[in-house]
Design an enzyme around this catalytic site. Structure first.
Site, short mmCIF file in Angstrom:
data_model
loop_
_atom_site.label_atom_id
_atom_site.label_comp_id
_atom_site.label_asym_id
_atom_site.label_seq_id
_atom_site.Cartn_x
_atom_site.Cartn_y
_atom_site.Cartn_z
N HIS A 262 0.87 -1.18 0.00
CA HIS A 262 0.00 0.00 0.00
C HIS A 262 0.91 1.23 0.00
O HIS A 262 1.48 1.58 1.03
CB HIS A 262 -0.90 -0.01 1.23
N ASP A 264 1.11 5.04 -0.37
CA ASP A 264 0.33 6.28 -0.42
C ASP A 264 0.94 7.22 -1.45
O ASP A 264 2.15 7.43 -1.45
CB ASP A 264 0.30 6.90 0.98
N ASP A 374 -7.80 1.84 2.37
CA ASP A 374 -7.35 2.80 3.40
C ASP A 374 -8.11 4.11 3.41
O ASP A 374 -7.80 4.98 4.23
CB ASP A 374 -5.85 3.06 3.18
N HIS A 578 -6.06 9.87 -0.91
CA HIS A 578 -6.61 9.86 0.45
C HIS A 578 -5.69 10.39 1.56
O HIS A 578 -6.01 10.19 2.74
CB HIS A 578 -7.17 8.47 0.80
ZN LIG Z 1 -3.14 4.97 2.59
#
Ligand SMILES: [Zn+2]
Length: 1003
Positions: A262, A264, A374, A578
């Site tokens: 994951h 970001d 997330d 996000h």
């Molecule tokens: Zn995230």
């Protein structure tokens, strides 16, 4: 037989950690290291390879925050390593307890081809599988000295979130650079022991299986000579064969492991660093796929693929091949993993449109599921948008972060505001960074809610955010957990394969209706106001730009700016990531985003002006006499989507009255006291005063706001108990038809301009705040004399209700909520609508005063958290609010559009609308030319009232065909239409909140 299980466990733990694991690499020989400090932004690989290097060595410090250092590691494989598997161990100064969030490197060969990444949990570089001895070693490492911002004591204010303020301190210290032997048998023994030990730790102390595992572990440890581990590892393993080969129970839980990282797209690092994070992790993952036939890796976010394609084409070529082989699996079908409550409806659709378009163009595939592990809550509009974009499933695990309530399902049908349902799974392991530890595997089984009939959960497996993704250690665990007595079964599988089985297991899944509200991170509706403002303004400008560019294209042949609009959309979609739109990144990210939003606005305003000019309409003209109304509602007598002369505005007056002031029209009468508070707001049609007698609206309330955790993300319920009302004004005065109120508090000040809208029906409040607070939350409060059990809030393409009471823990947890452009409190026959042009957060509290229930309604204006940006939101901030009295959802919807897409003054030619809807409940959300550049016109409408509506949609254009389309604009069935003088009329009947797309082929 005596029971010594605890002693065996303790023995196994110590021997594993202190002796076996360190013995995986043996016989270290030091290598030569040299370094080149870049001292600025990253440089091209060729420049890094060709740079001047100076000798350095273990123990030397390197790397100021955000800098790049190129290391060169040279030497040769010792002759005595002949026949061995040889690796380089390069420790840049890693902390293995922090898997991402720190220094990282990408290793290159001398020819510039990438080898793999270096991470805290993967510090090795392969040299040769079977050495002959004497092989030369030459590697280059592009190492990023990213600062650790989320440290052992997290959430401390930090200046390290910007290059300029981060300081010159060197953050890391080289620890080792050795050529070593990789002891394969020791590696295997370590994982045999580790998996059995961790399984035993999860099993009931009285179970026979646990006793047998521990007995076998004792025998294995007896067989290993700690002074000759490599030579005796095989003997140790032999003792474990039997317990490792005992199969799982028939009813064992089944875990689909999916390799994952994951990453970001920006957060505690700038966007440019994510470009490199993705390249690093991905370069290791394609190699891992080559080495392990059954391994599957999934990556989301078309944007991240686009970055690799542009910046590391040699990595991208390997990704493309792995995708073609079905092993590297694009998931999610979105441009980025966006926030899922703040983006507007059209923007959510474009996340899917641009995401799927990329995967189709690049790989010839489309993702079958949406992947948002997330994001901070999920709007109740999403099921319809997901189904309408062709998705079959949805995955998140974030709701496991709820502070109060445990979600009752792992796999279920999620039903949206319109009744659409999509099969949804929450990984019961409660993580998107699984390492397949015994604890996690047991948790997945324990937490799985549908175990009476189902057996399947999914585990995204790997370190994210620069931790390097899946490791060979995780692969080794999965191999042993495939079919092991006492454990859930673990298999590498694609998400699609998982969802097929999970759906088959649950023919009648439970249904969860409405939003997936995250009971945490409620402040992300407000933090970093300029992100919210930039997003809303961009969405508005994209709507206007597409409309006028389409009208200009179909009516005059003016070229449609496909490329420019695509670039603008890509920017806006990226910034909806996000941690950007929610306002939870470092200062660097938000500073850049403000600049990017400004460029988007400039580009789109130019498209709007050019398109209108092609139609004979001049914006920004001296002495304008026309209004350009892009909104799907009439404004000042100008029809939706038209350019024409406005009706003469209704008379509005502002005047002094006694100590106070009055704003009046033929629709409302608003009274302010001498301090600029609203003491009466009468809807003249009903005669009702919205403000309870003796109370004050437009009251600023300042709260202390220091959450327990996650400063930029969270506001804790306790904030309400510490409140200061801003009672006084520095100045209240008339200014034309407005009343200007100036107040100051602490080092901050605010100027409010209160006026009535041109039609006299709404109170407008334009706020300019010079915000200089620390850890405060600013609200604007209105006590409303309305008895409302629920507050209604606009979401994407419709609205939803939330209780204003807190009877249950679920309702109590929703003490701060979000709306798109408006929210509303109402009782039958009378309501008050609150619209905004750039905020999302609000709260409504039921209070009993004077023997009656009052709705205390508050806009959330600004916050001032200090982590991760120590100066969040400081400076001048602007926002407009509008209130309508005697409102219902239809009026609130209209107000929301009017505040966000105001008419623009112009001169020149009047224009009839290209598309009109006869029923005001059916609103136009997009008019554009088709994404496939066929020249087809795309028109999207939605039912905004929550009821059934039939409308005649008139398209003022010669038309060859009208077809329904999905949200990705793929044509479906023909739609009946009849010819009109200049075009066609299409009769449409829509379900409550239905979104309908039409594809219109021009004649
Ligand atoms: Zn995230």
């Amino acid at each position: 037989m005596h029971n010594n299980q605890d002693l065996t466990l303790a023995r196994a733990v110590r021997v594993l950690e202190e002796r076996l694991r360190p013995a995986i690499h043996s016989r270290p020989h030091p290598l030569m290291i040299a370094a080149h400090r870049v001292g600025g932004e990253p440089i091209a690989v060729a420049d890094g390879l060709a740079a001047e290097y100076a000798p350095t060595q273990p123990g030397e410090p390197w790397g100021r925050a955000w800098d790049t250092t190129w290391f060169r590691v040279t030497g040769q494989v010792p002759a005595e390593f002949a026949g061995e598997r040889v690796e380089v161990l390069l420790d840049l100064g890693f902390d293995i307890n922090m898997t991402g969030f720190q220094a990282e490197g990408l290793v290159y060969r001398a020819d510039g081809s990438p080898v793999r990444s270096l991470h805290p949990r993967a510090q090795w570089i392969p040299v040769v599988g079977e050495a002959t001895g004497g092989e030369p070693i030459e590697f280059y490492v592009e190492a990023a000295s990213n600062p650790v911002l989320l440290d052992y004591v997290p959430f401390q204010p930090t200046e390290k979130g910007e290059w300029a303020t981060a300081g010159e301190e060197l953050l890391y210290r080289l620890r080792r650079a050795d050529v070593v032997v990789f002891e394969t048998e020791v590696f295997e023994l370590v994982h045999d022991v580790e998996v059995l030990l961790q399984l035993a730790q999860q099993l009931d102390a009285s179970s026979a299986r646990r006793a047998r595992i521990l007995f076998a572990l004792d025998r294995a440890l007896d067989a290993v000579d700690l002074q000759n581990i490599a030579g005796t590892a095989a003997a140790g393993r032999a003792e474990l064969v039997e317990v490792l080969s005992s199969p799982a129970a028939p009813s064992a839980h089944r875990i689909t492991a999916v390799g994952h990282a994951h990453i970001d797209s920006a957060w505690l690092w700038p966007l440019r660093e994510t470009v490199r994070k993705v390249a690093r992790t991905t370069s290791s993952m394609v190699t891992l796929l080559d080495e392990h036939d059954d391994f599957i890796y999934a990556m989301s976010s078309a944007q991240q693929y686009a970055w690799i394609k542009e910046h590391r084409p040699e990595v991208y070529a390997r990704v493309k091949q792995a995708v073609a082989d079905g092993r590297f699996v694009p998931v999610g079908g979105m441009w980025v993993e966006a926030d899922a409550v703040l983006p507007g409806g059209e923007a959510m659709i474009r996340q899917f449109l641009y995401g799927q378009r990329f995967f189709r163009d690049e790989f010839g595939i489309e993702c079958r599921g949406a992947w948002l592990p997330d994001s901070f809550g999920y709007s109740a509009a999403l099921p319809q948008l997901l189904v309408g974009a062709g998705f079959e499933w949805f995955l998140t695990q974030k709701i496991s972060w709820n502070e109060r309530n445990i979600f009752p399902h792992s796999s279920f049908h999620w039903e949206g505001i319109d009744g659409s349902r999509i099969f949804t799974h929450f990984p019961s392991m409660d993580t998107y960074n699984s390492q397949l530890s015994g604890d996690e595997v047991a948790r997945a089984d324990r937490n799985f809610k549908e175990k009476s009939i189902g057996s399947s959960s999914l585990a995204p497996t790997g370190w994210g955010d620069g931790g390097g993704g899946t490791t060979r250690e995780m692969i080794a665990r999965a191999k042993r957990l495939a079919d092991l007595e006492g454990s859930a079964k673990v298999t590498w599988e694609t998400p699609d394969a998982f969802f097929e089985r999970a759906r088959a297991e649950l023919p009648e899944p439970a249904v969860w209706k409405g939003e997936l509200y995250l009971e945490r991170h409620r402040a992300t509706y407000t933090t970093q106001h300029k992100m919210k403002q930039g997003n809303r303004r961009s969405e508005q400008l994209l709507f206007e730009a597409e409309l006028w560019a389409s009208v200009a294209a179909v009516r005059t042949g003016h070229p449609y700016p496909y490329e420019t609009l695509d670039r603008a959309w890509h920017e806006v979609l990226l910034l909806q990531f996000h941690d950007i739109l929610p306002g939870t990144s470092i200062a660097w990210v938000h500073r850049e985003a403000v600049v990017r939003y400004a460029l988007v606005a400039q580009t789109l305003n130019q498209i709007i002006a050019d398109s209108l000019a092609a139609l004979g309409v001049e914006l920004d003209a001296a002495e304008p006499n026309l209004l350009v109304n892009a909104a799907p509602i009439a404004q000042s007598g100008v029809a939706a989507g038209a350019v024409s002369l406005p009706v003469t505005p209704a008379g509005t007056t502002a005047s002094v009255a006694g100590d106070g002031f009055v704003l009046a029209s033929d629709a409302v009468r608003i009274e302010l006291d001498a301090a600029g508070h609203v003491v009466s707001a009468v809807d003249l049609a009903s005669g009702r005063d919205a403000i309870p007698a003796g109370e004050r609206g437009n009251l600023l309330q300042l709260h202390q706001d220091f959450p327990n955790l996650w400063d930029a993300w969270d506001v804790d319920n306790s904030y309400r108990t510490m409140r200061r009302d801003i009672e006084t004004a520095d100045e209240v005065r008339l200014d034309g038809d407005a009343i200007v109120v100036r107040r100051s508090f602490g080092a901050s000040s605010i100027e409010q301009r209160l006026s009535l809208s041109a039609d006299g029906r709404a109170l407008l409040i334009d706020n300019t705040v010079d915000w200089q607070e620390t850890e405060k939350f600013l609200k604007l409060a209105f006590p409303i004399d309305v008895f409302a059990d629920t507050a209604i809030a606009e979401t994407q393409f419709g609205f939803q209700s939330r209780a204003t009471h807190d009877n249950t823990s679920w309702e109590n947890a929703r003490f701060e909520t979000h709306a798109q452009r408006w929210f509303l409190v109402q009782e039958p026959g009378f309501g008050v609508a609150f619209a905004n042009d750039s905020t999302y957060g609000f709260d409504v509290v039921r209070s009993q005063r004077g023997g009656t229930v009052v709705s205390d309604v508050r806009f959330s204006m600004l916050r001032a958290p200090r982590f991760p940006d120590p100066r969040t939101d400081l400076g001048v901030q602007q926002m407009r609010f509008a209130l309508a009295f005697g409102a219902d959802p239809a009026r609130a919807t209209e107000l929301g559009w009017a505040v966000n897409v105001p008419a623009r003054p112009a001169r020149g030619a009047e224009l009839a609308p290209l598309v009109t809807s006869s029923d005001p409940r059916v609103l136009i959300s997009a008019v554009k030319l088709a994404d496939d550049r066929s020249g087809d016109l795309i028109v999207r409408v939605y039912e905004a009232s929550g009821g059934r509506a039939s409308t005649e949609l008139t398209v003022d254009l010669p038309v060859a065909s009208v077809r329904a389309a999905d949200l990705l604009e793929r044509p479906g069935d023909p739609v009946a239409h009849s010819a009109t003088d200049d075009g066609v009329s299409v009769g449409l009947t829509l379900r409550p909140f239905q979104v309908q797309t039409l594809r219109i082929t021009r004649a």
